[in-house]
Design a protein around this motif. Structure first.
Motif, PDB file in Angstrom:
ATOM      1  N   TRP A   6     -36.681  55.347   4.391  1.00  0.00           N
ATOM      2  CA  TRP A   6     -36.076  56.619   3.861  1.00  0.00           C
ATOM      3  C   TRP A   6     -34.560  56.861   4.298  1.00  0.00           C
ATOM      4  O   TRP A   6     -33.802  57.351   3.863  1.00  0.00           O
ATOM      5  N   SER A  10     -31.166  56.681   2.549  1.00  0.00           N
ATOM      6  CA  SER A  10     -30.183  57.854   2.387  1.00  0.00           C
ATOM      7  C   SER A  10     -28.795  57.565   2.987  1.00  0.00           C
ATOM      8  O   SER A  10     -27.852  57.976   2.272  1.00  0.00           O
ATOM      9  N   TYR A  58     -35.227  57.467  -3.433  1.00  0.00           N
ATOM     10  CA  TYR A  58     -35.056  58.431  -2.260  1.00  0.00           C
ATOM     11  C   TYR A  58     -35.973  59.749  -2.542  1.00  0.00           C
ATOM     12  O   TYR A  58     -36.774  60.012  -1.676  1.00  0.00           O
TER      13      TYR A  58
END
Length: 69
Positions: A6, A10, A58
């Motif tokens: 994650w 990002s 995301y």
């Protein structure tokens, strides 16, 4: 492991959004003359689709990690 994916996702999204050339401004004329990625419209379409897919991933990870913790 999912938090690491994650975080990397990002960072890639932030980089992709910041590296995009602006529409009808300074570097737009340069991007139309460059044939590195084929025609500018196909490269722009690919980047748009990639951005959308990465944003969906995301938010999916964010929702999942919020529900798990």
């Amino acid at each position: 492991m999912l938090k690491i994916i994650w975080i990397i996702l990002s960072l890639v999204l932030i980089g992709l959004i910041f590296l995009r050339t602006p529409q009808n401004q300074g570097l737009a004329s340069f991007s139309t003359k460059s044939n590195l990625l084929g025609s500018p419209s196909s490269a722009e379409q690919f980047l748009n689709n990639l951005t959308i897919v990465l944003m969906i991933l995301y938010f999916s990870f964010a929702i999942y990690l919020n529900l798990v913790s």
